[in-house]
Design a protein around this motif. Structure first.
Motif, mmCIF file in Angstrom:
data_model
loop_
_atom_site.group_PDB
_atom_site.id
_atom_site.type_symbol
_atom_site.label_atom_id
_atom_site.label_comp_id
_atom_site.label_asym_id
_atom_site.label_seq_id
_atom_site.Cartn_x
_atom_site.Cartn_y
_atom_site.Cartn_z
ATOM 1 N N ASP A 1 -1.489 -4.192 -11.432
ATOM 2 C CA ASP A 1 -1.925 -4.572 -10.081
ATOM 3 C C ASP A 1 -1.390 -3.630 -9.011
ATOM 4 N N ILE A 2 -1.387 -2.360 -9.299
ATOM 5 C CA ILE A 2 -0.877 -1.381 -8.337
ATOM 6 C C ILE A 2 -1.970 -1.126 -7.291
ATOM 7 N N PRO A 3 -1.683 -1.362 -6.007
ATOM 8 C CA PRO A 3 -2.770 -1.345 -5.017
ATOM 9 C C PRO A 3 -3.278 0.046 -4.618
ATOM 10 N N PHE A 4 -2.468 1.094 -4.792
ATOM 11 C CA PHE A 4 -2.923 2.440 -4.416
ATOM 12 C C PHE A 4 -2.706 3.409 -5.578
ATOM 13 N N VAL A 5 -3.736 4.194 -5.872
ATOM 14 C CA VAL A 5 -3.626 5.163 -6.955
ATOM 15 C C VAL A 5 -3.971 6.547 -6.403
ATOM 16 N N ALA A 6 -3.031 7.489 -6.571
ATOM 17 C CA ALA A 6 -3.244 8.841 -6.031
ATOM 18 C C ALA A 6 -3.723 9.787 -7.126
ATOM 19 N N LEU A 7 -4.730 10.575 -6.804
ATOM 20 C CA LEU A 7 -5.245 11.590 -7.716
ATOM 21 C C LEU A 7 -5.067 12.941 -7.047
ATOM 22 N N VAL A 8 -4.293 13.807 -7.691
ATOM 23 C CA VAL A 8 -3.973 15.085 -7.081
ATOM 24 C C VAL A 8 -4.486 16.190 -7.986
ATOM 25 N N GLY B 1 6.337 -5.277 -6.943
ATOM 26 C CA GLY B 1 5.912 -4.268 -7.906
ATOM 27 C C GLY B 1 5.546 -2.944 -7.257
ATOM 28 N N THR B 2 5.186 -2.004 -8.096
ATOM 29 C CA THR B 2 4.815 -0.664 -7.659
ATOM 30 C C THR B 2 3.612 -0.708 -6.716
ATOM 31 N N LEU C 1 -0.155 4.911 6.243
ATOM 32 C CA LEU C 1 -1.303 4.083 5.883
ATOM 33 C C LEU C 1 -0.929 3.014 4.853
ATOM 34 N N ILE C 2 -0.191 3.433 3.823
ATOM 35 C CA ILE C 2 0.196 2.475 2.767
ATOM 36 C C ILE C 2 1.133 1.418 3.348
ATOM 37 N N GLN C 3 2.046 1.856 4.213
ATOM 38 C CA GLN C 3 2.952 0.883 4.825
ATOM 39 C C GLN C 3 2.183 -0.133 5.658
ATOM 40 N N SER C 4 1.189 0.351 6.405
ATOM 41 C CA SER C 4 0.457 -0.562 7.287
ATOM 42 C C SER C 4 -0.397 -1.538 6.490
ATOM 43 N N ARG C 5 -0.844 -1.112 5.310
ATOM 44 C CA ARG C 5 -1.720 -1.997 4.551
ATOM 45 C C ARG C 5 -0.962 -2.903 3.597
ATOM 46 N N TYR C 6 0.296 -2.601 3.278
ATOM 47 C CA TYR C 6 0.852 -3.360 2.179
ATOM 48 C C TYR C 6 2.334 -3.707 2.219
ATOM 49 N N VAL C 7 3.182 -2.782 2.571
ATOM 50 C CA VAL C 7 4.615 -3.017 2.346
ATOM 51 C C VAL C 7 5.120 -4.213 3.156
#
Lengths: 456, 456
Positions: free
Chosen positions: B412-419, B362-363, B450-456
């Motif tokens: 269940d999206i593990p990272f949410v970006a707020l810009v 998933g996303t 960072l996202i790759q290291s924590r999840y992908v």
């Protein structure tokens, strides 16, 4: 020998064809996935009341229907039978059909599972569909569709995203394409200002031929189809619309000033082309007013993609539909989607010789089988090759070496190992790189590294 | 709202189910592949004369038949109809059916393409099959089979290899299994020395219950089925066969000394168990004389696999068939194959909670969409995330932040970006690790790493 065959319009896929198809499906699926679309699958069979009436009268005739199981004649009256009306009869002996596309089953899925789904719902689906069409070159009775749809959002960001997906897919394939875009509301607006809303299809069909037969030809065809001269006159500015997308849209604003629907369509296209300036898009994206597409359920954007180099019809198409789940009673859920034609993409890649070399997944290493003693040594040492992901075989019979080498040649196996007394005594293997002819003798570990570096 | 449904015995697969199914198919397919098996696919529809008569009378009734397209009543005589004999009628209005398994279509494929195939031919096939069975828990009308077969070699190395494949598959899944092996020639030999060749099925069915009802029970059942006391007497040494596989095979050599076929079966099993000592096999492999399996085409080894922990019937089965392509006129092509039951494996993995965590596709990252200005910044910066293989979405509408956050939670999206303004001015992004609650502000490149290291 009895002649065996498969139903006309269907195909067997050999290992070579499978590798190429996997490349196509994986590429498209991966791109759907990085845009947050997730896969679903639906059954090959749907209830006929799900399918009937969704594809027009012609579509109904092209559905493959499944004979009810058990004694399907139970409850059939003599009168039913003697009418010899195939349509009436079939509805009594058949209640299921094979899916005709992926869009209607998707709409059914959304309605059936609406309480489990988080909207907006982005799904993709790569499955075969079946149509009882007359088979001909490039037209099959079983073929795959690759669909991505987002449902539950009216934002034009979704149209942008689908165009980005299309652009990425064909860029990954190195297929140069033109992405043509139109808007159903603009077409409806044109018909409206002409006072010919009922003849929308005649008009769009004629406009569609503009490239081939020119504006004179289009005028002629419209006249033949019973469109009056004043109406044809009014159509001229549309037929002769030219310039940049911006200029075209400006002119349309003037032409369609009396159609609310038409102006809404123009506004949508303005926003979409504004969005399209932001990301990098490698394909040409063109506003094409002659684009109509057969399916009647589009209500907004209409999208069609053509290869620049291979004339094969559209390789991808889609659009927005506001009413799709409405046919199953769930109103006000707008969706937009695209469908990639895997078979045509296959043919384009084939014709342009664009398949990457590493597409093959065949055996990389064959151990020649000389006899019992060698066989035992091979069986003791073959696992590490497979553990390392190298497709590895041992020839199963103690056949003549010529036969075994010919097996390797016919299967294009790049490395062939020959293990004899010396190798067994020294705990090594000898193998030949079939491309270079080089002979190598080394340990199992070294052999694995070498084969991986040269091929996997 | 209209009630929508799918045909009974069929299923929709949600994204979550698809991820698990993909894990199963990929695992099995990868292992087939490293053993040198290559994929093929055949059409869902086969001509009925390919299918009929291959699965016994019961099987014929369970075939889904396709109504001929067009006016299928053309050429039907009134007499045909009035016979109300569904069988006779169906053959006149239907000439195609859905495949019932993958073995018969494979045999048809081999015969049809024999001039393009390099033998021995190792193929695998992962496709759905359809049976008009009465649906019940764990039994479906549409389900997937995963078959690997090698055809054109009589070597027992192939049986060994298939057992290695089975062992690897279930080891990869962490499912503990017992692989049971029997040989059709031994069963035939037993019936032969009893002088009851015609009652082979009665005898094997009774033997099959030995575990449950004991040797007394088996004796009783045999008597009930009309097997005479002297014959039952003769069966005792077989019923009471015990000890190691080696001891069992030694005893069988004595028992079957007057049956050439039986002794051939014993010799095959001796060779196979000798082979099985060479590679490391993690499952228990047992000789099981009570193993018969329904399909009549096995002529040598019979294989069946059961989970040690979940009682669900066999999760894999197969065997050798000397005559399979004979039904299509190609004689003397021996084959051996196994078929994995994807649905049962799915249930076992589910019950034992054995799915690896990373199965979800998933996303990974959702950009919250505050408005036009932020949207533009996001669209300018979102591509690198996707290029890096991170499934990334931007919420398509300018909805309330609560709604957008709830979308992230439900999916269940593990990272949410707020810009916002600050991020735009500094060319950075802020995002939240939903699991830890940590807030991070950094450059696009750093965010990707960072996202790759924590999840992908």
């Amino acid at each position: 020998m009895k002649k065996v065959s498969i139903p006309k319009g269907t195909r067997d896929y050999s290992p070579a064809a499978m590798a190429r198809r996997k490349y196509i499906f994986d590429t498209i699926g991966d791109i759907f996935n990085v845009f947050g679309y997730q896969p679903i699958e639906t059954p090959a069979m749907e209830n006929l009341d799900t399918l009937l009436g969704k594809y027009g009268e012609e579509g109904d005739k092209l559905l493959f229907k499944i004979l009810n199981s058990g004694n399907f004649l139970n409850g059939i009256e003599n009168a039913d039978i003697q009418s010899t009306d195939a349509g009436a009869m079939s509805s009594k002996i058949s209640e299921k059909g094979l899916r005709y596309d992926l869009t209607v089953p998707f709409a059914r899925y959304v309605v059936q599972h609406r309480n489990e789904i988080t909207f907006p719902f982005k799904r993709y689906q790569i499955q075969p569909v079946w149509r009882a069409d007359r088979p001909q070159k490039g037209r099959y009775r079983e073929f795959y569709q690759c669909d991505a749809d987002i449902i539950g959002s009216r934002s034009l960001l979704n149209e942008l995203e689908l165009i980005e997906i299309i652009d990425r897919v064909f860029d990954r394939f190195s297929i140069k394409t033109c992405i043509k875009i139109n808007n159903r509301k603009i077409l409806a607006g044109i018909a409206e200002i002409l006072g010919e809303s009922s003849k929308l299809t005649v008009i769009t069909t004629a406009l569609d031929k503009l490239d081939k037969i020119g504006s004179e030809g289009v005028t002629g065809e419209l006249r033949d189809k019973g469109i009056s001269d004043p109406v044809i006159e009014k159509l001229q500015p549309i037929i002769n619309l030219s310039g940049t997308t911006e200029e075209k849209l400006n002119n349309l604003t003037t032409i369609l000033k009396d159609s609310e629907t038409g102006l809404k369509g123009v506004a949508e296209m303005e926003s979409l082309f504004e969005y399209l300036k932001i990301p990098e898009i490698k394909s040409r994206v063109e506003l094409d007013l002659t684009l109509a597409r057969g399916l009647n359920y589009y209500t907004g954007a209409i999208i069609e993609v053509q290869s620049d180099e291979v004339k094969i019809g559209s390789v991808c198409g889609g659009g927005r539909y506001d009413d799709l789940t409405g046919i199953f009673g769930l109103e006000n859920v707008s969706g937009v989607g695209v469908s990639f034609g895997a078979d045509r993409i296959y043919d384009v890649l084939d014709q342009l010789d664009l398949y990457p070399e590493e597409v093959s997944t065949g055996t990389r290493l064959l151990f020649i089988n000389f006899g019992e003693k060698e066989e035992k040594y091979i069986l003791e040492n073959i696992s590490p090759f497979r553990d390392a992901g190298i497709p590895t075989e041992i020839y199963p019979d103690h056949a003549k070496i010529k036969k075994q080498m010919s097996y390797a040649n016919q299967k294009d196996i790049p490395f062939v190992a020959l293990v004899g007394e010396e190798e067994i005594n020294k705990s090594v293997i000898s193998f030949k790189d079939m491309a270079s002819g080089e002979q190598i003798k080394c340990s199992i570990d070294e052999a694995i590294k070498l084969i991986q570096s040269r091929y996997v």
